[in-house]
Write an enzyme that holds these catalytic residues in place. Sequence first.
Site, short mmCIF file in Angstrom:
data_model
loop_
_atom_site.label_atom_id
_atom_site.label_comp_id
_atom_site.label_asym_id
_atom_site.label_seq_id
_atom_site.Cartn_x
_atom_site.Cartn_y
_atom_site.Cartn_z
N ASP A 137 -15.46 8.79 25.95
CA ASP A 137 -15.02 8.04 27.13
C ASP A 137 -13.63 7.48 26.84
O ASP A 137 -13.47 6.52 26.10
CB ASP A 137 -16.02 6.90 27.40
N GLU A 158 5.40 6.31 2.16
CA GLU A 158 5.17 5.31 1.13
C GLU A 158 4.67 4.02 1.78
O GLU A 158 5.42 3.04 1.92
CB GLU A 158 6.46 5.04 0.36
N GLU A 161 3.05 0.48 1.93
CA GLU A 161 2.74 -0.65 1.05
C GLU A 161 1.66 -1.51 1.71
O GLU A 161 1.46 -1.47 2.93
CB GLU A 161 4.00 -1.47 0.78
N GLU A 188 3.75 -3.93 -6.37
CA GLU A 188 5.03 -4.01 -5.67
C GLU A 188 5.72 -5.35 -5.95
O GLU A 188 5.28 -6.13 -6.79
CB GLU A 188 4.82 -3.81 -4.16
N GLU A 221 1.35 -0.51 -4.04
CA GLU A 221 1.75 0.79 -3.48
C GLU A 221 1.06 1.90 -4.26
O GLU A 221 0.98 1.85 -5.49
CB GLU A 221 3.27 0.97 -3.54
N HIS A 246 8.23 3.71 4.11
CA HIS A 246 9.38 4.61 4.13
C HIS A 246 8.91 6.03 4.45
O HIS A 246 7.83 6.45 4.01
CB HIS A 246 10.09 4.60 2.77
N ARG A 276 20.51 0.48 -1.38
CA ARG A 276 19.25 0.32 -0.65
C ARG A 276 19.35 -0.65 0.52
O ARG A 276 18.33 -1.01 1.11
CB ARG A 276 18.13 -0.13 -1.60
N GLU A 328 15.60 9.41 3.55
CA GLU A 328 14.56 8.38 3.52
C GLU A 328 14.86 7.32 4.59
O GLU A 328 15.79 6.53 4.45
CB GLU A 328 14.50 7.72 2.14
N ARG A 363 14.03 3.94 5.99
CA ARG A 363 13.45 2.83 5.24
C ARG A 363 12.98 1.67 6.12
O ARG A 363 12.48 0.66 5.60
CB ARG A 363 14.47 2.33 4.23
#
Length: 441
Positions: free
Chosen positions: A51, A130, A132, A187, A194, A243, A314, A331, A333
């Site tokens: 449904d 990835e 976390e 982490e 992670e 990521h 980063r 990547e 992020r």
Amino acid sequence: MINANDVRKLAKEENVRYLRMTFSDGLGALKNIEIPIALLDDALNNKIKIDGSSIKGFLPIEDADMYLYPDPNTWKIYPWVADKNKTASMICDVHNTDGTPFIGDPRSILRRELDNVKKLGFDTFNIGAEPEYFLFKADENGNPTMKVNDDGFYFDLEPKDLGEACRRETSNVLTQMGFQVEADHHEAAAGQHEIDFKYDKALYTADNIQYFKLTIRRIAQDFGLCATFMPKPITGINGSGMHLNMSLFKDGTNIFDDPDGLKGLSDTALYFLGGVLHHAKAITAVANPTINSFKRLVPGYEAPTYVAWSTSNRTPLVRVPAGRGKLTRLELRSGDPTANPYIAIAAALAAGIDGIQNKIMAPAPVERNIYKMTADERKAANITELPASLSEAIDDLNNDEVITKALGSYFVDKFTELKQQEIDAYRTNVTDWEHKEYFDD
């Protein structure tokens, strides 16, 4: 690859008693209907009905019948269920009663976008994810407390890392389910963890993210813990991201790779990257789909807030990790694990395809710490910011023709409606912070 006959054989050999026909609602929550294994043939012949009016983002009550089409390649046996009740699962596409794919089914939306990859002449879109998560202590009734399980930091080990045993058992269970676990670790924040598993074709990585989250939560219970994928469960410390590592292949060759290109990237990769950056604000709505998501997307906690790219740096939105050849990848992020993985991947892919088709060349990489740049310096480098709120991100999504077309107006309208309800509920809710801040005014 597994076909229907393989599933029949595995079910018999493993003495499976129950089958969970699993699918995702419009917001990415995992749903299922359980059937006895005696109905396996019905399941494999797409005869199991649900449904849709009871599922967020699906059909209205007056026209709610839908059918589940299981994908044999997603067959998993749940290791935590006792032998006498041995249970397997397959992830399903959702179809209308006439046999056509339901336009609001997240898995079908990703399938449609992957078809566009093949139309461009590429074989495979690979994704490595990835996600976390945090582990909180549970009370005597199994409900979460607001006490994290440890005060460990990045890569800490026992006795600092009190989640190690739970994480290791989770890795064992994931391996039993067919995951190729590559690493697990504590982490950067207290109670944060992670587990990394190997990349796969985009559709199956999205499936694995759903199985992964289910397994994390289930195994945590055995250790008196509660797992959460909430992006920012605790004020003042890092939140949880997800990521997405992306690469395109043709005839077994990673077409993002070019040893002579900028940072080892081909023009195709730079166009794909340019598309992702161009549509980044719209992607944010589905990659960071909760109000809480935007409490993570703030400077100072390793979550990217600026639209730029780099290699080792980063602080930008997109990073090109070390490793070339088959390992060359982009990547993204910004995303977090509350995202519906099918939709987040579909949106990123649509942006990249637009970049390739319209040759949207990526700007120059930014190797500086963007957090330490002044507003004038960011402006001079043409660095813009991601949306600062869910409401802003939803507006950006609705104003982006490429992403809305890729996801479909049906999905975007339903998603917008559900998210506006969330925004309205939050706007009228009085929080503990307001009590502390204003009670004595």
